[in-house]
Design a protein around this motif. Structure first.
Motif, PDB file in Angstrom:
ATOM      1  N   UNK A 139       0.811  -1.218   0.000  1.00 56.05           N
ATOM      2  CA  UNK A 139       0.000   0.000   0.000  1.00 56.05           C
ATOM      3  C   UNK A 139       0.848   1.275   0.000  1.00 56.05           C
ATOM      4  N   UNK A 140       1.782   1.387   0.927  1.00 51.71           N
ATOM      5  CA  UNK A 140       2.542   2.633   1.065  1.00 51.71           C
ATOM      6  C   UNK A 140       3.381   2.930  -0.171  1.00 51.71           C
ATOM      7  N   UNK A 141       4.064   1.917  -0.706  1.00 50.89           N
ATOM      8  CA  UNK A 141       4.938   2.146  -1.857  1.00 50.89           C
ATOM      9  C   UNK A 141       4.136   2.509  -3.100  1.00 50.89           C
ATOM     10  N   UNK A 142       3.027   1.811  -3.344  1.00 47.25           N
ATOM     11  CA  UNK A 142       2.214   2.095  -4.530  1.00 47.25           C
ATOM     12  C   UNK A 142       1.508   3.440  -4.395  1.00 47.25           C
ATOM     13  N   UNK A 143       1.064   3.770  -3.189  1.00 42.83           N
ATOM     14  CA  UNK A 143       0.403   5.055  -2.970  1.00 42.83           C
ATOM     15  C   UNK A 143       1.336   6.214  -3.299  1.00 42.83           C
ATOM     16  N   UNK A 144       2.578   6.127  -2.838  1.00 41.24           N
ATOM     17  CA  UNK A 144       3.557   7.188  -3.113  1.00 41.24           C
ATOM     18  C   UNK A 144       3.877   7.257  -4.606  1.00 41.24           C
ATOM     19  N   UNK A 145       4.026   6.081  -5.250  1.00 40.48           N
ATOM     20  CA  UNK A 145       4.373   6.059  -6.671  1.00 40.48           C
ATOM     21  C   UNK A 145       3.253   6.633  -7.528  1.00 40.48           C
ATOM     22  N   UNK A 146       2.008   6.294  -7.206  1.00 36.85           N
ATOM     23  CA  UNK A 146       0.878   6.777  -7.996  1.00 36.85           C
ATOM     24  C   UNK A 146       0.671   8.285  -7.857  1.00 36.85           C
ATOM     25  N   UNK A 147       1.012   8.819  -6.690  1.00 36.02           N
ATOM     26  CA  UNK A 147       0.884  10.275  -6.510  1.00 36.02           C
ATOM     27  C   UNK A 147       1.711  11.014  -7.564  1.00 36.02           C
ATOM     28  N   UNK A 148       2.973  10.636  -7.663  1.00 32.30           N
ATOM     29  CA  UNK A 148       3.869  11.296  -8.617  1.00 32.30           C
ATOM     30  C   UNK A 148       3.499  10.959 -10.059  1.00 32.30           C
ATOM     31  N   UNK A 149       3.195   9.679 -10.295  1.00 28.81           N
ATOM     32  CA  UNK A 149       2.907   9.249 -11.661  1.00 28.81           C
ATOM     33  C   UNK A 149       1.635   9.887 -12.207  1.00 28.81           C
ATOM     34  N   UNK A 150       0.651  10.114 -11.352  1.00 32.66           N
ATOM     35  CA  UNK A 150      -0.592  10.758 -11.777  1.00 32.66           C
ATOM     36  C   UNK A 150      -0.313  12.173 -12.273  1.00 32.66           C
ATOM     37  N   UNK A 151       0.488  12.900 -11.520  1.00 32.18           N
ATOM     38  CA  UNK A 151       0.841  14.279 -11.902  1.00 32.18           C
ATOM     39  C   UNK A 151       1.586  14.297 -13.233  1.00 32.18           C
ATOM     40  N   UNK A 152       2.565  13.413 -13.377  1.00 31.26           N
ATOM     41  CA  UNK A 152       3.384  13.404 -14.591  1.00 31.26           C
ATOM     42  C   UNK A 152       2.578  12.932 -15.799  1.00 31.26           C
ATOM     43  N   UNK A 153       1.703  11.962 -15.614  1.00 27.49           N
ATOM     44  CA  UNK A 153       0.905  11.436 -16.727  1.00 27.49           C
ATOM     45  C   UNK A 153      -0.030  12.492 -17.289  1.00 27.49           C
ATOM     46  N   UNK A 154      -0.700  13.221 -16.414  1.00 29.56           N
ATOM     47  CA  UNK A 154      -1.603  14.273 -16.889  1.00 29.56           C
ATOM     48  C   UNK A 154      -0.831  15.361 -17.621  1.00 29.56           C
ATOM     49  N   UNK A 155       0.343  15.698 -17.115  1.00 29.91           N
ATOM     50  CA  UNK A 155       1.159  16.713 -17.785  1.00 29.91           C
ATOM     51  C   UNK A 155       1.618  16.267 -19.166  1.00 29.91           C
ATOM     52  N   UNK A 156       2.046  15.006 -19.286  1.00 27.90           N
ATOM     53  CA  UNK A 156       2.506  14.488 -20.583  1.00 27.90           C
ATOM     54  C   UNK A 156       1.391  14.465 -21.620  1.00 27.90           C
ATOM     55  N   UNK A 157       0.162  14.311 -21.174  1.00 27.85           N
ATOM     56  CA  UNK A 157      -0.980  14.264 -22.086  1.00 27.85           C
ATOM     57  C   UNK A 157      -1.633  15.629 -22.283  1.00 27.85           C
ATOM     58  N   UNK A 158      -0.977  16.687 -21.796  1.00 28.90           N
ATOM     59  CA  UNK A 158      -1.470  18.040 -22.009  1.00 28.90           C
ATOM     60  C   UNK A 158      -2.747  18.364 -21.268  1.00 28.90           C
ATOM     61  N   UNK A 159      -2.995  17.656 -20.162  1.00 26.48           N
ATOM     62  CA  UNK A 159      -4.213  17.889 -19.375  1.00 26.48           C
ATOM     63  C   UNK A 159      -3.862  18.792 -18.200  1.00 26.48           C
ATOM     64  N   UNK A 160      -4.524  19.921 -18.113  1.00 28.99           N
ATOM     65  CA  UNK A 160      -4.196  20.932 -17.098  1.00 28.99           C
ATOM     66  C   UNK A 160      -4.738  20.556 -15.714  1.00 28.99           C
ATOM     67  N   UNK A 161      -3.868  20.692 -14.719  1.00 30.20           N
ATOM     68  CA  UNK A 161      -4.287  20.559 -13.323  1.00 30.20           C
ATOM     69  C   UNK A 161      -4.373  21.974 -12.753  1.00 30.20           C
ATOM     70  N   UNK A 162      -5.569  22.505 -12.524  1.00 31.64           N
ATOM     71  CA  UNK A 162      -5.703  23.901 -12.091  1.00 31.64           C
ATOM     72  C   UNK A 162      -5.313  24.075 -10.630  1.00 31.64           C
ATOM     73  N   UNK A 163      -5.031  25.306 -10.273  1.00 27.95           N
ATOM     74  CA  UNK A 163      -4.774  25.646  -8.879  1.00 27.95           C
ATOM     75  C   UNK A 163      -5.701  26.790  -8.491  1.00 27.95           C
ATOM     76  N   UNK A 164      -5.950  26.915  -7.210  1.00 26.01           N
ATOM     77  CA  UNK A 164      -6.864  27.957  -6.740  1.00 26.01           C
ATOM     78  C   UNK A 164      -6.321  29.335  -7.080  1.00 26.01           C
TER      79      UNK A 164
END
Length: 278
Positions: A244-269
């Motif tokens: 759980x802990x290792x996959x949770x940490x890996x998916x956090x980073x990978x989710x951010x990078x995957x959306x960026x590579x596909x040109x999908x914007x992650x907005x901020x407040x």
């Protein structure tokens, strides 16, 4: 005066004869028995522990029974040695009974912890090796003792928790089912293609062999809400509790990078200010 001194000297000689020459051998033998008995009890408890291990007895029950056997044998040894010295057993038992009553009243909480330990071993809400949480405190169960349970936190702190607290209050056992769901929350900007984001994130999770893919445990990406500045998504995947802990940490980073590579914007407040020039 001389006569009184003579009587005192005679009394001292009599004391030395009665105590030193009669009681001293008993005391020496009793001390020898105590020393040998202590060593034998240590050997016996270690022998019992090996038998428990060979029989593959529950680790939680092993430590609990080991403590009880050790205390019971040492108590019996002390009573035996006291009898050898000449202490009347009936008087000794009466004294122990009175002392036990007084100590029992003074240590009600300790006795409750003992009862809590028995309840834990019978009902098994958790076992040694399980990761549990209660009242904001979480950790891996290292040992279940007579009065307390020893937890080790994620940052390797050792926490001693009274058994009563764990036996009578609600707790969360993250290990019992053998699997846990990793859930990563992320938001994408309004106007972005939700289906494209979902497909990219599902493809991302296929490179993790630890993520379960069998029926009922498939990874998923779902819309969980429409926020003030984003469409909220949840990336979900089932994994074994140990991963759980290792996959949770890996998916956090990978989710951010995957959306960026596909040109999908992650907005901020952000705050938009309109200036009125009137």
């Amino acid at each position: 005066m001389k006569e009184e001194s003579s009587h005192l000297l005679d009394g001292l000689k009599q004391f030395c004869t009665d105590v030193l020459f009669q009681s001293l051998p008993k005391i020496l033998v009793a001390l020898l028995v105590l020393w040998i008995g202590w060593k034998l009890i240590k050997w016996f408890t270690n022998f019992i522990h090996k038998i428990f291990s060979k029989k593959k007895l529950d680790v939680s029950l092993q430590s609990f029974l080991h403590s009880i056997i050790d205390i019971a044998l040492k108590t019996l040894l002390i009573i035996t040695v006291a009898g050898m010295v000449g202490i009347q057993m009936t008087s000794f038992i009466a004294i122990l009974g009175a002392a036990g009553l007084a100590v029992g009243m003074a240590l009600q909480g300790t006795l409750q912890n003992f009862a809590g330990g028995v309840i834990i071993l019978i009902l098994k809400p958790f076992r040694v090796g399980d990761f549990i949480e209660q009242n904001g405190l979480s950790g891996t169960v290292k040992e279940i003792q007579i009065f307390n349970t020893v937890l080790v936190t994620l940052d390797n702190k050792v926490v001693i928790v009274p058994n009563t607290q764990l036996a009578t209050s609600t707790l969360i056992n993250y290990t019992r089912s053998g699997k846990r769901r990793v859930e990563i929350a992320v938001g994408i900007a309004y106007g972005e293609d939700v289906n494209k984001a979902r497909a990219a994130l599902l493809e991302m999770m296929t490179k993790y062999p630890e993520i379960m893919t069998d029926a009922g445990n498939e990874p998923s990406v779902v819309v969980t809400g429409l926020g003030s500045s984003s469409v909220d998504l949840s990336v979900r995947a089932w994994v074994k509790s140990d991963d759980y802990l290792s996959i949770s940490a890996a998916l956090q980073q990978d989710t951010y990078e995957t959306l960026g590579k596909n040109g999908i914007e992650i907005p901020f407040n952000q705050l938009t200010v309109h200036v009125n020039n009137k």
